[in-house]
Write a protein that holds these residues in place. Structure first.
Motif, PDB file in Angstrom:
ATOM      1  N   GLY A  44     -44.659 -34.888  88.452  1.00  0.00           N
ATOM      2  CA  GLY A  44     -45.086 -35.106  87.077  1.00  0.00           C
ATOM      3  C   GLY A  44     -44.288 -36.180  86.380  1.00  0.00           C
ATOM      4  O   GLY A  44     -43.900 -37.179  86.979  1.00  0.00           O
ATOM      5  N   THR A  45     -44.004 -35.955  85.088  1.00  0.00           N
ATOM      6  CA  THR A  45     -43.267 -36.926  84.273  1.00  0.00           C
ATOM      7  C   THR A  45     -41.907 -36.363  83.882  1.00  0.00           C
ATOM      8  O   THR A  45     -41.816 -35.217  83.435  1.00  0.00           O
ATOM      9  CB  THR A  45     -44.055 -37.282  83.004  1.00  0.00           C
ATOM     10  N   VAL A  46     -40.879 -37.155  84.056  1.00  0.00           N
ATOM     11  CA  VAL A  46     -39.528 -36.790  83.639  1.00  0.00           C
ATOM     12  C   VAL A  46     -39.111 -37.726  82.513  1.00  0.00           C
ATOM     13  O   VAL A  46     -39.209 -38.950  82.651  1.00  0.00           O
ATOM     14  CB  VAL A  46     -38.508 -36.904  84.793  1.00  0.00           C
ATOM     15  N   THR A  47     -38.665 -37.178  81.399  1.00  0.00           N
ATOM     16  CA  THR A  47     -38.234 -38.006  80.271  1.00  0.00           C
ATOM     17  C   THR A  47     -36.709 -38.080  80.228  1.00  0.00           C
ATOM     18  O   THR A  47     -36.008 -37.137  80.610  1.00  0.00           O
ATOM     19  CB  THR A  47     -38.757 -37.437  78.945  1.00  0.00           C
ATOM     20  N   ILE A  48     -36.207 -39.222  79.759  1.00  0.00           N
ATOM     21  CA  ILE A  48     -34.770 -39.476  79.717  1.00  0.00           C
ATOM     22  C   ILE A  48     -34.383 -39.926  78.317  1.00  0.00           C
ATOM     23  O   ILE A  48     -34.953 -40.883  77.785  1.00  0.00           O
ATOM     24  CB  ILE A  48     -34.366 -40.584  80.714  1.00  0.00           C
ATOM     25  N   GLY A  49     -33.420 -39.270  77.716  1.00  0.00           N
ATOM     26  CA  GLY A  49     -32.842 -39.699  76.453  1.00  0.00           C
ATOM     27  C   GLY A  49     -31.598 -40.503  76.760  1.00  0.00           C
ATOM     28  O   GLY A  49     -30.646 -39.974  77.342  1.00  0.00           O
ATOM     29  N   SER A  50     -31.600 -41.774  76.409  1.00  0.00           N
ATOM     30  CA  SER A  50     -30.527 -42.668  76.839  1.00  0.00           C
ATOM     31  C   SER A  50     -29.785 -43.313  75.679  1.00  0.00           C
ATOM     32  O   SER A  50     -30.392 -43.775  74.717  1.00  0.00           O
ATOM     33  CB  SER A  50     -31.111 -43.774  77.731  1.00  0.00           C
ATOM     34  N   ASN A  51     -28.453 -43.382  75.814  1.00  0.00           N
ATOM     35  CA  ASN A  51     -27.623 -44.110  74.851  1.00  0.00           C
ATOM     36  C   ASN A  51     -27.270 -45.507  75.362  1.00  0.00           C
ATOM     37  O   ASN A  51     -26.461 -46.206  74.772  1.00  0.00           O
ATOM     38  CB  ASN A  51     -26.342 -43.328  74.539  1.00  0.00           C
ATOM     39  N   ALA A  52     -27.890 -45.914  76.472  1.00  0.00           N
ATOM     40  CA  ALA A  52     -27.603 -47.216  77.081  1.00  0.00           C
ATOM     41  C   ALA A  52     -28.379 -48.307  76.355  1.00  0.00           C
ATOM     42  O   ALA A  52     -29.343 -48.865  76.860  1.00  0.00           O
ATOM     43  CB  ALA A  52     -27.960 -47.199  78.562  1.00  0.00           C
ATOM     44  N   SER A  53     -27.931 -48.617  75.135  1.00  0.00           N
ATOM     45  CA  SER A  53     -28.687 -49.533  74.277  1.00  0.00           C
ATOM     46  C   SER A  53     -28.265 -50.988  74.409  1.00  0.00           C
ATOM     47  O   SER A  53     -29.026 -51.884  74.048  1.00  0.00           O
ATOM     48  CB  SER A  53     -28.568 -49.089  72.809  1.00  0.00           C
TER      49      SER A  53
END
Length: 426
Positions: A44-53
């Protein structure tokens, strides 16, 4: 060569309350499918919350995720500081499945709040790729694992070799030599110490190293845990020493970002910069071989240079994850030496956490960084990772910025910190 074991085992004390912030992270960034991470596998779909801005870390994550083929991925990238300041409400709201975070105390804090998924089963598969020290930094107070280490980086004093060779500068071994070098740079028309604290956290690194050099690692960690008084003469000595170095710091630091200070070092406008190895991101690729460092010099012979900051970055799964199976598959991908090899190749300011990573391709700077960490007796995770998040964000950031702006007002500042600390560490 094998990756050295960088983190000495220690007891990590857990904070009891989360900090309150007004915003959430979900939706703050781009929640469109990552153009490099659409694996399209059966999970399926895996979501990622990232601070790598920042540009290089963002590209690094995109590239590593591109190699994950078991699921489609969506990356929600949020400004690094915004992410960190709003993480508590984010995790209690509608977080992504996987999120970027920090090892040790900060990981334990949210694990104890029930905001992260126990990934001990993942560690049964990946544990052989990490030293016991890294596992310790990924383990909650309940003995379960909640974190997968990805990369880490040491803090040191960085400089350009060509400038130093031209001017005849030598790395100092003591504070007196450091001060004498700064005076010489100033006389040569160079701002001795690049410095920036617009974002609030860089000054923490200066406090950390001065406290560990003057008072030792154990006192520093005890102070971070709320067990020591901020009005203690030992803490005042840290600020007194720092104040004595202020004349050599780049002025107007509260209006400058670390990136801008890093660029001043790259442009040879400043002589040296105490920061994490990620400062290399601000150097053009052609100039990176000209970047070198020395560990901050000795102040108290009783402790020498036995301690440094070397924070570990990695990934966790949020307790509200919608796709735990896909999330676990993704963090296993992050744990692979091959994934970390990609990261350290793209990002010159990081080192791989996996003991199976290929370090033969490290730049000279990365090899020196790994050596520095391997020789340190004590490794701190950084002030805002070694203490409670509410104390770090609501007390220490504004307090250190106040000191940077008015370094002569030490006693009232320390009294105010101690009063706030007493209310938080109860």
């Amino acid at each position: 060569m094998d990756q050295p074991s960088p983190i000495s085992r220690r007891n990590l004390i857990l904070g009891a309350a989360a900090f309150g912030v007004p915003a959430v992270l979900a939706g703050c960034g781009s929640d469109a499918p990552s153009p490099t991470g659409q694996g399209g596998g059966g999970l399926g779909t895996v979501t990622i919350g990232s601070n790598a801005s920042d540009e290089i870390p963002k590209k690094t994550l995109d590239t590593v995720v591109k190699g994950f083929t078991q699921a489609t991925t969506r990356i929600n990238t949020v400004d690094h500081n915004t992410f960190q300041e709003n993480i508590n409400r984010y995790l209690r709201g509608t977080p992504e499945d996987v999120f970027t975070w920090f090892a040790g105390y900060r990981m334990q804090f949210f694990a104890e709040q029930g905001l992260a998924v126990d990934i001990s089963d993942v560690w049964q598969e990946i544990g052989g790729d990490y030293t016991q020290a890294f596992k310790d930094q990924s383990t909650g107070v309940d003995g379960k694992q909640y974190f997968v280490p990805f990369t880490y980086y040491p803090w040191a004093v960085f400089y350009r070799k060509s400038l130093w060779q031209e001017r005849g500068y030598e790395p100092p071994a003591t504070l007196d030599e450091f001060t004498a070098l700064a005076r010489k740079m100033k006389a040569d028309g160079i701002v001795p110490i690049a410095f920036a604290d617009k974002d609030g956290w860089p000054a923490m690194g200066t406090f950390d190293i001065l406290n560990m050099r003057i008072n030792g690692y154990d006192f520093h960690i005890s102070l971070m845990a709320g067990k020591e008084s901020w009005t203690d003469p030992r803490v005042r000595q840290v600020f007194d020493t720092w104040r004595g170095l202020m004349e050599f710091h780049q002025p107007a630091a509260l209006g400058r970002t670390w990136q801008e200070a890093g660029q001043s070092l790259a442009q040879k406008k400043t002589g040296m910069y105490l920061l994490g190895m990620f400062v290399a991101q601000q150097f053009p690729e052609a100039d990176r071989d000209d970047l070198d460092f020395f560990t901050f010099p000795e102040i108290n012979p009783a402790y020498g240079t036995d301690s440094i900051d070397a924070p570990i970055d990695g990934y966790m799964i949020s307790a509200k994850a919608k796709n735990v199976a896909g999330a676990k598959a993704l963090i296993k991908h992050f744990a692979q030496a091959s994934s970390q090899n990609v990261a350290t190749k793209l990002d010159p300011g990081t080192l791989a956490a996996s003991s199976k990573a290929d370090t033969s391709g490290y730049s000279a700077l990365q090899k020196r960084g790994a050596e520095l960490v391997s020789k340190a007796t004590h490794i701190a995770q950084f002030l805002d990772r070694d203490t409670r998040p509410d104390f770090a964000s609501t007390v220490m950031i504004p307090s250190l910025q106040t000191f940077v702006g008015e370094p002569n007002e030490i006693d009232p500042l320390l009294a105010a910190i101690e009063k706030q600390k007493a209310n938080i560490f109860r």
